[in-house]
Design an enzyme around this catalytic site. Structure first.
Site, short mmCIF file in Angstrom:
data_model
loop_
_atom_site.label_atom_id
_atom_site.label_comp_id
_atom_site.label_asym_id
_atom_site.label_seq_id
_atom_site.Cartn_x
_atom_site.Cartn_y
_atom_site.Cartn_z
CG ASP A 260 -0.24 7.45 9.11
OD1 ASP A 260 0.54 7.15 10.03
OD2 ASP A 260 -0.14 6.98 7.95
NE ARG A 261 1.85 3.47 12.59
CZ ARG A 261 2.56 2.41 12.98
NH1 ARG A 261 1.97 1.23 13.12
NH2 ARG A 261 3.86 2.50 13.20
NE ARG B 264 -0.78 -8.50 8.46
CZ ARG B 264 -0.05 -7.43 8.16
NH1 ARG B 264 0.84 -6.95 9.02
NH2 ARG B 264 -0.20 -6.84 7.00
CD GLU C 67 -4.36 -0.70 9.87
OE1 GLU C 67 -3.93 -1.68 9.26
OE2 GLU C 67 -3.90 0.44 9.75
N GLY D 114 -2.37 1.35 15.17
CA GLY D 114 -2.54 2.75 15.54
C GLY D 114 -3.29 3.61 14.55
NE ARG E 231 6.63 2.56 4.29
CZ ARG E 231 5.79 2.53 5.30
NH1 ARG E 231 6.22 2.16 6.50
NH2 ARG E 231 4.53 2.87 5.13
CB SER F 255 4.95 5.43 7.90
OG SER F 255 3.96 5.32 8.88
CG HIS F 256 6.05 2.42 11.33
ND1 HIS F 256 5.21 2.31 10.26
CD2 HIS F 256 6.64 1.21 11.49
CE1 HIS F 256 5.27 1.06 9.80
NE2 HIS F 256 6.12 0.38 10.53
CB THR G 28 5.69 -1.27 6.52
OG1 THR G 28 5.64 -1.94 7.78
CG2 THR G 28 4.29 -0.81 6.13
CE1 TYR H 277 -0.60 -2.52 3.90
CE2 TYR H 277 0.65 -0.57 4.53
CZ TYR H 277 0.21 -1.87 4.80
OH TYR H 277 0.59 -2.49 5.95
#
Length: 830
Positions: free
Chosen positions: A611-612, A786, A690, A693, A384, A473-474, A790, A381
């Protein structure tokens, strides 16, 4: 020639040439009367229309213009009064700021001398509530002080020390409006500043400056307009409601006066309409007299015509023949070329000539070396990878070209671009924009902002609904990447792969786009400020992890009225304090300590792009996002019975029952911000979340994942319930569980490992869900494994009714994983 019948013969019904001519029906109204009546009616309409127009233009409009003029004058008078008042404040403050004794005390940091001077100011300056002198560079945030030093005051002090222009600002402190003003000491501009004098004034002087004589003429509203900050109504005095409000800026301040007239001012603007009424009356007399004369004349003509027709009929004469109209088929009408285009009647060949779409441009199939465009960076999605090696500036430019071409195919001509605070984001953004512009697609650059502000921009700006966020992101500091939105939808799965395919096939447009810049932060803060209402004071510790939320979150929550304690809010793309991933327990320890130290109502940790979030209670307990979702479900679903709530496969089993209990429909779905948003759009869900976060709120918001907005809604709930966060969250069930456990697995092996486990794993009688990885649900618990979308890892999570069964599930999963890959080692102490 036949003799003309006499009027007498016609009226008595005598025959003409053997035909009977009947007398008229005298019961009907005379044509003269009818004509005169109609003429009088028309005259009345004309007189009424002209009279109304005259009254409107000569009375109403003149009165309104006069009222507007008087209102503008009064607004300007109030603004000038405030200007005089603030000039007097400047003079009083400057008197002390010029004193050598204050400069000397600041230079030597003589606390006793400074206290004496501060006391003198309190006695001698009108309306002063506090006076504080700060040696240069010594001012710090202090939310606990009687007159707190917040970000706004620190900015005033910084500007004063740098001898930049400082304007007085109103602030709502301890539920009262105070006027803050900072001045450098000494105030003489050609001397070095030894420090700053900060004064707070109450609002009494401002109210007196407006004046009672002005208030009786209308309502005055004082508004503070600071660039980049939401406009604030400071106070309102007087009564209006009698006309259009007129603004006036107060010179040398951030203030504007809005003045609305009162009935007294409207009375002053009245117009003497006596002459106008006389004129309308004279016009009416002339019109009605003309109508009577004209109507009578027309009526007599009608009588004569009727008599002539009666004679013709009695004599058997026919009227002149009229040529019949020939009906014409619409298909026989000749249509011009322009009309054909408008009506859509041109033939297919003509319609398509010269109007080829962008999609008709032929693809170029020259190959690009696959090693120069690693497949591994195009994830489920987003895009990265490691900056400098996998995510290079050349790849950024190619991605810009490809995404812009995708947008153009989708009918979007502009891409909104933003970036996070990583050290390599500016260069990647520069080359990304180069690629976009080279296709003819335009760019609106909103700068360094959190990812939710890019989503907000695609929802609210008129330029388009597509954009690219430069962020990882993180992930740790060495990573970077891109999140892509086309037509309001986040790209995921095959859509991300299609970007790479377009680059490889060189199916790219060429052109020359234009770049514009836009500051989206004020609009974002203003929109949340207008939506979220707090019922009490809330103190919050914000851990931005040195990520980009440090630029927005403290200001947002300060505007909402919170007491803000910033933690790692300065932007540093190397993330020196901890990685920007709030789902790792060790990264939350500084936040937990600060919340306990400051006795705050809550702590919030954001990831690298905002976003988290993960929340910490006053007692230092971590509220993982799936449990936080229970609280939001109670708030939103209870007000919207039957609403869908989407949550991911990593979330607690208790969430399913919680949503059902509040009247909602629980929906289990894949992990990932893109698939989650897609499922929410498909189902119309008002809430989603989710374990990692991401919280998606469609109720009163746009439905994208936004850690800051979710935190704002949380503090609204806390303020309304009047309980501590520990008490509120304690109402929801909590099972024994692990956090998310990561196991390093090579990128090219992780998904194959999961697929092999699905095909060959032995999980007994468990119910298996393979929606996203493998989740095995037992009667007393569940486990999940899973592949991460990322990073190069697989992730595991477990939950059970008791410790014994939790250990059983963990051991079972490790055993089955090692059957597939005996090198797997799980570190449970992460």
């Amino acid at each position: 020639m036949l003799p003309k019948p006499s009027r007498a013969n016609l009226e008595d019904g005598s025959s003409v040439k053997g035909k009977s001519v009947k007398a008229k029906n005298t019961s009907k109204a005379s044509p003269v009367v009818i004509a005169v009546s109609i003429a009088l009616a028309v005259a009345a309409i004309i007189v009424g229309g002209v009279g109304f127009a005259a009254y409107k233009f000569l009375v109403i409009d003149v009165q309104e213009k006069q009222l507007i003029k008087l209102t503008e004058q009064r607004s300007a008078i109030v603004a000038e009064n405030l200007k005089i008042y603030i000039d007097s404040v400047y003079q009083q403050v400057d008197f002390f700021a010029r004193k050598p004794s204050l400069a000397s005390a600041l230079a030597s940091n003589d606390e006793e001398a400074l206290e004496d001077i501060e006391a003198q100011i309190l006695k001698q300056v009108n309306n002063v509530e506090s006076a504080q002198a700060f040696p240069k560079g010594s001012a710090k945030l202090d939310a606990e002080a009687p007159f707190p030093i917040r970000f706004a005051e620190l900015e005033q002090i910084r500007l004063a020390e740098e001898r930049e222009t400082v304007l007085p600002e109103f602030a709502n402190i301890n539920k009262q409006w105070l006027l803050s003003y900072a001045v450098a000491v000494p105030s003489v501009s050609d001397l070095p500043a030894h420090g700053t004098l900060l004064l707070r004034f109450n609002i009494d002087g401002v109210k007196r400056a407006i004046g009672e004589e002005n208030v009786q003429f209308g309502r005055a509203t004082l508004i503070q307009k600071i660039p980049g900050v939401q406009d604030r109504n400071v106070f309102v005095v007087g009564q209006g409601g009698e006309g259009r409000a007129e603004p006036a800026a107060v010179e040398g301040t951030y203030w504007h006066i809005i003045f609305e007239p009162s009935p007294l001012m409207r009375a002053q603007a009245s117009v003497d309409a006596t002459l106008i009424y006389i004129g309308i009356g004279a016009l009416a007399a002339i019109c009605f007299l003309t109508a009577v004369l004209l109507g009578r004349r027309i009526g007599l003509r009608m009588v004569a015509k009727a008599e002539t027709q009666a004679v013709n009929v009695s004599l058997g004469l026919k009227p002149d023949a009229v040529a019949p109209s020939v009906p014409q088929d619409i298909l026989d009408i000749e249509i011009s070329d322009e009309d054909e285009a408008l009506l859509g009647l041109e033939d297919e060949e003509t319609a398509t000539a010269g109007s080829a779409s962008l999609a008709d441009i032929p693809e170029q199939t020259e190959d690009i070396d696959d090693s120069l465009l690693p497949n591994v960076i195009f994830r489920a999605y987003d895009i990265r990878g490691l900056a400098k090696t996998e995510i290079t500036k050349e790849i950024a430019q190619q991605i810009g070209q490809a995404v812009a071409s995708e947008a153009l195919d989708a009918g979007e001509t502009t891409l909104i671009v933003a970036r996070d605070a990583r050290t390599h984001s500016p260069e990647l953004t520069e080359y990304l924009i180069r690629g976009i512009l080279s296709t003819g697609c335009d760019v609106v650059n909103i700068g360094t902002v959190p990812t939710p502000l890019l989503y907000f921009a695609t929802e609210t700006l008129d330029c388009g609904k597509s954009g690219i966020m430069v962020t990882a992101s993180h992930n740790p500091a060495e990573y970077n990447g891109f999140k892509v939105v086309i037509n309001g939808k986040c790209r995921a799965e095959e859509d991300i792969k299609a970007i790479r395919a377009r680059i490889l096939s060189k199916n790219l447009y060429e052109g020359a786009g234009e770049e514009k810049r836009h500051d989206i932060v004020p609009s974002y803060i203003d929109t949340i400020f207008s939506d979220v209402a707090l019922a009490g004071d809330i103190s919050i510790v914000i851990d931005a992890a040195n990520g980009v939320t440090g630029k927005v979150a403290p200001q947002l929550f300060e505007e909402l009225g919170c007491g803000v304690v910033p933690l790692f809010c300065d932007l540093d793309g190397t993330f020196p304090n901890h990685d920007p991933d709030p789902t790792i327990v060790k990264n939350l320890q500084p936040l937990i300590a600060k919340v306990r130290e400051t006795n705050a109502d809550l702590g919030v940790a954001f990831d690298g792009d905002g976003d988290r979030l993960v929340v910490v209670t006053p007692k230092g307990k971590i509220i993982w996002p799936d449990r936080l979702l229970m609280l939001f479900a109670k708030d939103i679903v209870s007000r919207n019975p039957g609403a869908d709530v989407v949550f991911d496969v990593k979330s607690t089993r208790a969430l399913n029952q919680c949503i059902t209990d509040y009247g909602g429909r629980p929906i289990l779905w894949k992990t990932g911000h893109s698939p989650m948003k897609g499922k929410m759009l498909e189902t119309g869900a008002l809430l989603g979340g989710e374990y990692s976060g991401h919280i998606f709120i469609k109720d009163r918001w746009f439905g994208f994942d936004d850690g800051m907005y979710a935190a704002a809604r949380l503090i609204e709930i806390i303020s309304l319930q009047g309980e501590t966060l520990d008490e509120i969250i304690g109402e929801f069930p909590e099972l024994i569980s692990t956090t998310e456990v990561r196991v390093d697995v090579a990128e090219d092996k992780k998904f194959k490992l999961i697929e092999s486990l699905i095909q060959n794993g032995d999980f007994g009688e468990a119910k298996l869900t393979t929606l996203d990885g493998l989740r095995a649900d037992f009667k007393d618990g569940w486990g999940l494994v899973r592949g991460s979308n990322t990073s190069a890892s697989i992730t595991l999570r477990f939950e059970a009714e008791n410790e014994e069964f939790l250990h059983f599930i963990k051991a079972l999963f490790v055993r089955e994983l090692r059957k597939v890959d005996n090198t797997i080692v799980v570190d449970w102490e992460q």
